[in-house]
Motif scaffolding. Structure first.
Motif, PDB file in Angstrom:
ATOM      1  N   SER A  21     -94.779   4.158 -71.240  1.00  0.00           N
ATOM      2  CA  SER A  21     -94.510   5.122 -72.311  1.00  0.00           C
ATOM      3  C   SER A  21     -95.679   6.029 -72.663  1.00  0.00           C
ATOM      4  CB  SER A  21     -93.897   4.460 -73.353  1.00  0.00           C
ATOM      5  OG  SER A  21     -92.664   3.714 -73.091  1.00  0.00           O
ATOM      6  N   CYS A  22     -95.401   7.139 -73.133  1.00  0.00           N
ATOM      7  CA  CYS A  22     -96.449   8.279 -73.533  1.00  0.00           C
ATOM      8  C   CYS A  22     -95.853   9.000 -74.933  1.00  0.00           C
ATOM      9  CB  CYS A  22     -96.926   8.857 -72.639  1.00  0.00           C
ATOM     10  SG  CYS A  22     -98.244  10.052 -73.201  1.00  0.00           S
ATOM     11  N   GLY A  35     -96.148  14.590 -68.014  1.00  0.00           N
ATOM     12  CA  GLY A  35     -96.213  13.882 -66.876  1.00  0.00           C
ATOM     13  C   GLY A  35     -97.200  12.523 -66.628  1.00  0.00           C
ATOM     14  N   TRP A  36     -97.581  12.092 -65.528  1.00  0.00           N
ATOM     15  CA  TRP A  36     -98.331  11.014 -65.286  1.00  0.00           C
ATOM     16  C   TRP A  36     -99.153  11.353 -63.932  1.00  0.00           C
ATOM     17  CZ3 TRP A  36     -98.381   7.036 -68.574  1.00  0.00           C
ATOM     18  CH2 TRP A  36     -97.466   6.888 -69.394  1.00  0.00           C
ATOM     19  N   TYR A  37    -100.558  11.141 -63.917  1.00  0.00           N
ATOM     20  CA  TYR A  37    -101.476  11.061 -62.942  1.00  0.00           C
ATOM     21  C   TYR A  37    -101.854   9.578 -62.742  1.00  0.00           C
ATOM     22  CZ  TYR A  37    -102.269  16.187 -61.926  1.00  0.00           C
ATOM     23  OH  TYR A  37    -102.208  17.353 -61.628  1.00  0.00           O
ATOM     24  N   ARG A  38    -102.433   9.463 -61.898  1.00  0.00           N
ATOM     25  CA  ARG A  38    -103.096   7.968 -61.525  1.00  0.00           C
ATOM     26  C   ARG A  38    -104.387   8.140 -60.833  1.00  0.00           C
ATOM     27  NH1 ARG A  38     -98.672   4.962 -57.371  1.00  0.00           N
ATOM     28  NH2 ARG A  38     -99.397   6.122 -55.843  1.00  0.00           N
ATOM     29  N   GLN A  39    -105.141   7.064 -61.205  1.00  0.00           N
ATOM     30  CA  GLN A  39    -106.424   7.156 -60.352  1.00  0.00           C
ATOM     31  C   GLN A  39    -106.854   5.679 -59.771  1.00  0.00           C
ATOM     32  OE1 GLN A  39    -109.741   8.513 -62.490  1.00  0.00           O
ATOM     33  NE2 GLN A  39    -110.927   8.931 -60.750  1.00  0.00           N
ATOM     34  N   PRO A  40    -106.528   5.573 -58.778  1.00  0.00           N
ATOM     35  CA  PRO A  40    -106.750   4.259 -57.893  1.00  0.00           C
ATOM     36  C   PRO A  40    -108.219   4.000 -57.973  1.00  0.00           C
ATOM     37  CG  PRO A  40    -105.303   5.496 -56.661  1.00  0.00           C
ATOM     38  CD  PRO A  40    -105.934   6.262 -57.702  1.00  0.00           C
ATOM     39  N   PRO A  41    -108.752   2.523 -57.861  1.00  0.00           N
ATOM     40  CA  PRO A  41    -110.086   2.425 -57.898  1.00  0.00           C
ATOM     41  C   PRO A  41    -110.780   3.101 -56.701  1.00  0.00           C
ATOM     42  CG  PRO A  41    -108.840   0.508 -57.873  1.00  0.00           C
ATOM     43  CD  PRO A  41    -107.774   1.455 -57.633  1.00  0.00           C
ATOM     44  N   GLY A  42    -111.921   3.625 -57.111  1.00  0.00           N
ATOM     45  CA  GLY A  42    -112.961   4.400 -55.995  1.00  0.00           C
ATOM     46  C   GLY A  42    -112.152   5.636 -55.378  1.00  0.00           C
ATOM     47  N   LYS A  43    -110.960   6.203 -55.817  1.00  0.00           N
ATOM     48  CA  LYS A  43    -110.349   7.308 -55.531  1.00  0.00           C
ATOM     49  C   LYS A  43    -110.088   8.649 -56.424  1.00  0.00           C
ATOM     50  CE  LYS A  43    -107.570   4.853 -51.863  1.00  0.00           C
ATOM     51  NZ  LYS A  43    -106.356   4.522 -51.443  1.00  0.00           N
ATOM     52  N   GLU A  44    -109.869   9.374 -56.215  1.00  0.00           N
ATOM     53  CA  GLU A  44    -109.623  10.844 -57.148  1.00  0.00           C
ATOM     54  C   GLU A  44    -108.258  10.571 -57.779  1.00  0.00           C
ATOM     55  OE1 GLU A  44    -112.155  14.288 -54.936  1.00  0.00           O
ATOM     56  OE2 GLU A  44    -110.147  14.471 -55.221  1.00  0.00           O
ATOM     57  N   ARG A  45    -108.262  11.304 -58.851  1.00  0.00           N
ATOM     58  CA  ARG A  45    -106.822  11.218 -59.839  1.00  0.00           C
ATOM     59  C   ARG A  45    -105.945  12.042 -59.078  1.00  0.00           C
ATOM     60  NH1 ARG A  45    -107.325  12.306 -66.242  1.00  0.00           N
ATOM     61  NH2 ARG A  45    -109.143  10.814 -65.794  1.00  0.00           N
ATOM     62  N   THR A  52     -90.329  18.856 -66.903  1.00  0.00           N
ATOM     63  CA  THR A  52     -90.343  20.057 -67.730  1.00  0.00           C
ATOM     64  C   THR A  52     -89.473  19.675 -69.052  1.00  0.00           C
ATOM     65  OG1 THR A  52     -88.792  21.135 -66.783  1.00  0.00           O
ATOM     66  CG2 THR A  52     -90.577  21.528 -65.758  1.00  0.00           C
ATOM     67  N   THR A  53     -89.593  20.333 -70.058  1.00  0.00           N
ATOM     68  CA  THR A  53     -88.763  20.471 -71.101  1.00  0.00           C
ATOM     69  C   THR A  53     -87.387  20.670 -70.759  1.00  0.00           C
ATOM     70  OG1 THR A  53     -90.473  21.154 -72.547  1.00  0.00           O
ATOM     71  CG2 THR A  53     -88.402  21.139 -73.536  1.00  0.00           C
ATOM     72  N   GLY A  54     -86.981  21.288 -69.809  1.00  0.00           N
ATOM     73  CA  GLY A  54     -85.536  21.460 -69.330  1.00  0.00           C
ATOM     74  C   GLY A  54     -84.925  20.633 -68.507  1.00  0.00           C
ATOM     75  N   GLY A  55     -85.918  19.365 -68.102  1.00  0.00           N
ATOM     76  CA  GLY A  55     -85.494  18.488 -67.258  1.00  0.00           C
ATOM     77  C   GLY A  55     -85.765  18.582 -65.847  1.00  0.00           C
ATOM     78  N   ILE A  69     -89.291   9.451 -63.591  1.00  0.00           N
ATOM     79  CA  ILE A  69     -89.917   9.862 -64.844  1.00  0.00           C
ATOM     80  C   ILE A  69     -88.610  10.499 -65.950  1.00  0.00           C
ATOM     81  CG2 ILE A  69     -90.075  12.393 -64.049  1.00  0.00           C
ATOM     82  CD1 ILE A  69     -92.727  12.453 -65.614  1.00  0.00           C
ATOM     83  N   SER A  70     -88.602  10.145 -66.943  1.00  0.00           N
ATOM     84  CA  SER A  70     -87.871  11.010 -67.999  1.00  0.00           C
ATOM     85  C   SER A  70     -88.478  11.157 -69.412  1.00  0.00           C
ATOM     86  CB  SER A  70     -86.722   9.644 -68.265  1.00  0.00           C
ATOM     87  OG  SER A  70     -87.060   8.554 -68.834  1.00  0.00           O
ATOM     88  N   ARG A  71     -87.799  11.957 -70.078  1.00  0.00           N
ATOM     89  CA  ARG A  71     -88.347  12.536 -71.303  1.00  0.00           C
ATOM     90  C   ARG A  71     -87.325  12.465 -72.397  1.00  0.00           C
ATOM     91  NH1 ARG A  71     -91.528  17.976 -70.997  1.00  0.00           N
ATOM     92  NH2 ARG A  71     -91.471  17.811 -73.098  1.00  0.00           N
ATOM     93  N   ASP A  72     -87.901  12.047 -73.787  1.00  0.00           N
ATOM     94  CA  ASP A  72     -87.191  12.079 -74.929  1.00  0.00           C
ATOM     95  C   ASP A  72     -87.653  13.196 -75.852  1.00  0.00           C
ATOM     96  OD1 ASP A  72     -86.022  11.936 -77.353  1.00  0.00           O
ATOM     97  OD2 ASP A  72     -85.726   9.842 -77.154  1.00  0.00           O
ATOM     98  N   ASN A  73     -87.306  14.439 -75.590  1.00  0.00           N
ATOM     99  CA  ASN A  73     -88.020  15.423 -76.231  1.00  0.00           C
ATOM    100  C   ASN A  73     -87.929  15.366 -77.785  1.00  0.00           C
ATOM    101  OD1 ASN A  73     -88.816  16.929 -73.881  1.00  0.00           O
ATOM    102  ND2 ASN A  73     -86.252  17.760 -73.925  1.00  0.00           N
ATOM    103  N   ALA A  74     -87.117  14.988 -78.392  1.00  0.00           N
ATOM    104  CA  ALA A  74     -86.928  14.605 -79.704  1.00  0.00           C
ATOM    105  C   ALA A  74     -87.936  13.680 -80.205  1.00  0.00           C
ATOM    106  CB  ALA A  74     -85.576  14.090 -80.180  1.00  0.00           C
ATOM    107  N   LYS A  75     -88.494  12.802 -79.393  1.00  0.00           N
ATOM    108  CA  LYS A  75     -89.304  11.816 -79.789  1.00  0.00           C
ATOM    109  C   LYS A  75     -91.001  12.181 -79.027  1.00  0.00           C
ATOM    110  CE  LYS A  75     -86.226   7.795 -80.339  1.00  0.00           C
ATOM    111  NZ  LYS A  75     -86.174   6.453 -79.860  1.00  0.00           N
TER     112      LYS A  75
END
Length: 115
Positions: A21-22, A35-45, A52-55, A69-75
């Protein structure tokens, strides 16, 4: 200014699930993309998923069919449901938000997939 706080990371066995959650706070006029990015050990993000806001959503090929991925725009919150986790999903996962003022990042949360 936007502050992003992630939660939900941890250690999970292969095949398991986690939900990240974010929450965004601060002063902003619109969270156009979150959204989400990730960075594995020793690798680039790398981009994992975005919404988007529109879904409209976008996923990296490596997570399609396993992550949602999902969003709660109200929150002002974005979620990442991760199923069928694999060891190669191990990484620090970063939440981001794209607003009219620019892009903002969370501090990151560690996800470790290991038996």
């Amino acid at each position: 200014q936007v502050q992003l706080v992630e939660s939900g990371g941890g250690l999970v066995q292969p095949g398991g699930s986690l939900r990240l959650s974010c929450v965004a706070s601060g002063r902003f006029f619109g969270l156009n993309v979150m959204g989400w990015y990730r960075q594995p050990p020793g690798k680039e993000r790398e981009l994992v998923a975005s919404a988007t806001t529109g879904g409209s959503t976008n996923y990296a090929d490596s997570v399609k069919g396993r992550f949602t991925i999902s969003r709660d725009n109200a929150k002002s919150t974005v979620y990442l449901q991760m199923n069928s986790l694999k060891p190669e999903d191990t990484a620090v996962y970063y939440c981001y938000a794209h607003t009219f003022a620019g892009r903002y990042w969370g501090q990151g949360t560690q996800v470790t997939v290991s038996s």
